[in-house]
Design a protein around this motif. Structure first.
Motif, mmCIF file in Angstrom:
data_model
loop_
_atom_site.group_PDB
_atom_site.id
_atom_site.type_symbol
_atom_site.label_atom_id
_atom_site.label_comp_id
_atom_site.label_asym_id
_atom_site.label_seq_id
_atom_site.Cartn_x
_atom_site.Cartn_y
_atom_site.Cartn_z
ATOM 1 N N SER A 66 -8.010 11.687 3.296
ATOM 2 C CA SER A 66 -9.553 11.056 3.484
ATOM 3 C C SER A 66 -10.367 12.101 2.635
ATOM 4 C CB SER A 66 -9.756 11.298 5.042
ATOM 5 O OG SER A 66 -10.181 12.730 5.221
ATOM 6 N N ILE A 67 -10.261 13.263 2.360
ATOM 7 C CA ILE A 67 -11.263 14.003 1.366
ATOM 8 C C ILE A 67 -11.172 13.119 -0.098
ATOM 9 C CG2 ILE A 67 -11.578 15.894 0.201
ATOM 10 C CD1 ILE A 67 -10.355 17.417 2.806
ATOM 11 N N ILE A 68 -10.154 12.854 -0.484
ATOM 12 C CA ILE A 68 -10.041 12.358 -1.943
ATOM 13 C C ILE A 68 -10.488 10.791 -1.711
ATOM 14 C CG2 ILE A 68 -8.563 13.804 -2.820
ATOM 15 C CD1 ILE A 68 -6.149 11.449 -2.584
ATOM 16 N N GLY A 69 -10.983 10.291 -0.511
ATOM 17 C CA GLY A 69 -11.558 8.897 -0.508
ATOM 18 C C GLY A 69 -10.750 7.890 -0.040
ATOM 19 N N ILE A 70 -9.546 8.115 0.358
ATOM 20 C CA ILE A 70 -8.556 7.197 0.662
ATOM 21 C C ILE A 70 -9.094 6.632 2.161
ATOM 22 C CG2 ILE A 70 -6.170 6.525 1.634
ATOM 23 C CD1 ILE A 70 -5.438 8.406 -0.737
ATOM 24 N N LYS A 71 -9.103 5.154 2.475
ATOM 25 C CA LYS A 71 -9.613 4.886 3.834
ATOM 26 C C LYS A 71 -8.584 5.159 4.913
ATOM 27 C CE LYS A 71 -13.685 2.687 2.465
ATOM 28 N NZ LYS A 71 -14.021 4.060 1.950
ATOM 29 N N ALA A 79 0.584 9.105 0.864
ATOM 30 C CA ALA A 79 -0.293 10.181 0.688
ATOM 31 C C ALA A 79 -0.968 10.357 2.299
ATOM 32 C CB ALA A 79 -1.739 9.916 -0.128
ATOM 33 N N GLN A 127 1.918 3.596 -1.969
ATOM 34 C CA GLN A 127 1.474 5.003 -2.480
ATOM 35 C C GLN A 127 0.205 5.497 -1.296
ATOM 36 O OE1 GLN A 127 3.028 6.625 -4.240
ATOM 37 N NE2 GLN A 127 4.043 5.127 -5.579
ATOM 38 N N ASP A 128 -0.574 4.705 -1.009
ATOM 39 C CA ASP A 128 -1.733 5.253 0.031
ATOM 40 C C ASP A 128 -0.939 5.660 1.298
ATOM 41 O OD1 ASP A 128 -3.893 4.657 -1.374
ATOM 42 O OD2 ASP A 128 -3.880 2.625 -1.137
ATOM 43 N N LEU A 134 -6.032 2.739 7.500
ATOM 44 C CA LEU A 134 -4.859 2.892 7.449
ATOM 45 C C LEU A 134 -4.138 3.190 9.083
ATOM 46 C CD1 LEU A 134 -3.804 4.836 4.379
ATOM 47 C CD2 LEU A 134 -3.456 2.646 4.716
ATOM 48 N N LEU A 171 0.836 -1.221 0.134
ATOM 49 C CA LEU A 171 0.167 -0.094 -0.028
ATOM 50 C C LEU A 171 0.938 1.249 -0.017
ATOM 51 C CD1 LEU A 171 -2.783 -0.967 2.782
ATOM 52 C CD2 LEU A 171 -2.970 -0.875 0.301
ATOM 53 N N GLU A 173 -5.482 14.463 6.249
ATOM 54 C CA GLU A 173 -6.752 15.022 5.883
ATOM 55 C C GLU A 173 -7.107 15.017 4.458
ATOM 56 O OE1 GLU A 173 -7.099 19.316 6.703
ATOM 57 O OE2 GLU A 173 -8.332 18.873 8.603
ATOM 58 N N PHE A 174 -6.180 15.473 3.414
ATOM 59 C CA PHE A 174 -6.569 15.567 2.006
ATOM 60 C C PHE A 174 -6.608 14.073 1.686
ATOM 61 C CE2 PHE A 174 -5.194 15.525 -2.227
ATOM 62 C CZ PHE A 174 -5.693 16.687 -2.760
#
Lengths: 254, 274
Positions: B165-170, B156, B152-153, B174, B150, B162-163
């Protein structure tokens, strides 16, 4: 015209303190909305509520006619760069690439050539493509702010949401950022929280004044009655050399 | 010493354990330093002491007890932090001392001669057993694969939660995954450096690596190399001078960090001047 953000009767509480109360606010597509208000007036809370970072106590927020939590990908968020860790080992292009990550979790994910091209284009768009491989620690405040705008653009949003984009930025960068935002406004709806009177008087098309509740929403011209409501005392707003006055000409009260 | 390594099984085990520990330290160390979770990791490590005591009391592998306790502590701290209302360092402090206290109580409840808890507190890499190694290997593989798969996740998430979570990463997943990884790493490190010295092994290689590299993956690789150097050299010192291996490894790591930090500060100042 479509409504980008539709807020009805929004209240947000932190424990027992009420940060926002009965907010009704519509932002139509293509608008350039400035949100101002005193510290603690709920500006950041409103942003965070729209972004779904804090729970809404009552009321509803819709983004393009869908519940905001389901439509967050329409928003490109530009946080205040002063809150971020500038020592983090990451380069500019990598920061912009994170804007293109998949929803959920993406095991074995690698950025494709196309992703990298897009990231490069966004850096070009904000004018810092020369810094693509620089570490973020080496950037100036203005460059960092533009980097965060590039990252928000990489999400490919219809709405840009900015939190104090010109706080702790030098005068030249400030001008550049506003010019950039004006250009971006041709394609995107922009909502920004700001203390910057220059922005409010000459750049934004609509103004919202927040102090717990929405004190004012309309043309970017504020009279002293509103200022009194906002800041609790008469404020002398003199904008030197600015094409628009923040305040209309007004008569002295006897 | 090299001849001795070929001759003695325990030295081979010790070297193997050092390498495993360095890999975990390198990866998790960089993450906790970047995410500012050093004190939380300290709390989780000390809670593990209770697990060691419980392991002895129930007659199961103490390292399994340690793992369960660290995991509970990690999730406990994570949940409280997420719910808010209480400062997370308060909870960390409470778990920290509760774990130690429970360990002492469990050992006191044991019948017969009390076991040697020192090797868990200060680490004794020379007493690492085959079964310890097996556990360490499993944990290391888990930690490495979860981080790499994981990657790359993680990047980020670590840079801007914060960012992400806004773009939809769980990010919630994590976060808890990270807490579990920290717990696992601590279990791996307990046999090498001990509960008390674990913090140095997690932070010193990562902090040293950060002075040299400005890319997340490179930081991790560099930190692994630093860790291996510290562990093997520390092991050699402990073998020659006959002091506890955990202590020699940690002293070496910390001294090395400060020396490198000092040099890099001077170099940077010179650069600014010229």
């Amino acid at each position: 015209m479509e409504t980008a953000v539709h807020i009805t009767n929004l209240s947000v509480n932190y424990g027992k303190t009420q940060a926002l109360q009965n907010i009704f606010l519509d932002v139509s597509e293509g608008e350039f909305l400035g949100i101002m208000g005193p510290n603690g007036g709920g500006k950041s809370t409103l942003l965070k509520a729209i972004l779904g970072l804090i729970p809404v106590t009552t009321g509803q927020i819709q983004i393009y006619n869908k519940a905001h939590m389901k439509n967050r990908s329409e928003i490109g968020y530009v946080p205040q760069f002063s809150n971020m860790d500038k020592q983090f080992p990451i380069s500019c292009i990598e920061v912009v690439l994170t804007g293109q990550l998949k929803h959920g979790l993406a095991p074995f994910f690698h950025y494709s050539k196309k992703d990298k091209m897009t990231a490069w284009e966004k850096l070009e768009r904000v004018g810092i493509e020369k810094l693509a491989n620089r570490q973020i620690a080496e950037l100036s405040g203005g460059e960092f702010q533009r980097l965060l705008i590039a990252r928000a653009l990489a999400v490919n949003p219809r709405i840009l949401l900015l939190d104090e984009p010109t706080a702790s930025v030098d005068a030249v960068s400030r001008e550049q950022i506003f010019t950039l935002l004006e250009e971006l406004n041709r394609e995107k709806t922009i909502i920004l929280v700001t203390h910057d009177l220059l922005a409010i008087s000459s750049k934004v098309k609509k103004l919202a004044c927040l102090n717990g509740t929405l004190v004012y929403h309309g043309e970017p011209e504020v009279n002293d009655k509103i200022m009194k409501q906002l800041y609790g005392c008469p404020v002398d707003l003199i904008a030197h050399g600015v094409p628009h006055r923040v305040l209309r000409e007004h008569k002295e009260e006897e | 010493m090299i001849q001795a390594v070929f001759k003695y099984q325990f030295l081979q085990n010790a070297l193997f354990a050092s390498v495993l520990a360095s890999i975990v330290c390198g990866i998790i160390g960089v993450i906790i330093v970047e995410k500012k979770l050093v004190m939380m990791s300290g709390g989780i490590a000390h809670t593990a002491y209770g697990g060691v005591g419980l392991g002895y009391l129930l007659g199961i592998e103490p390292i399994i007890g340690a793992f369960l306790f660290s995991l509970c502590a990690a999730f406990g701290i994570g949940v409280v932090k997420r719910k808010g209302g209480v400062q997370s360092d308060v909870v960390i402090g409470l778990f920290w001392s509760l774990g130690m206290a429970l360990g002492i109580v469990f050992i006191a409840c044991m019948k017969g001669y009390p076991p040697d808890m020192n090797s868990y507190l200060f680490g004794n890499i020379l007493s690492v057993t085959k079964s310890d190694l097996k556990w360490m290997l499993i944990m290391t593989i888990l930690v490495v694969s979860v981080v790499l798969v994981l990657f790359q996740d993680w990047k980020a998430y670590l840079f801007d939660e914060e960012f992400a979570s806004i773009i939809g990463i769980k990010t919630v997943i994590l976060e808890f995954l990270l807490l579990a990884l920290i717990a696992m790493s601590i279990v791996v490190l307990i046999r090498v450096a001990g509960i008390i010295l674990v913090l140095a092994l997690l932070t010193a290689p990562a902090a040293t690596a950060k002075l040299f590299s400005s890319q997340l993956l490179k930081c991790m690789i560099f930190s692994i190399i630093c860790g291996i150097i510290f562990c093997v050299a520390g092991l050699w010192i402990s073998y020659v001078v006959n002091v506890a291996s955990g202590a020699s490894i940690v002293i070496l790591a910390v001294v090395f960090y400060f020396v490198v930090y000092g040099i890099s500060t001077i170099v940077r100042k010179r650069k600014v001047r010229s």
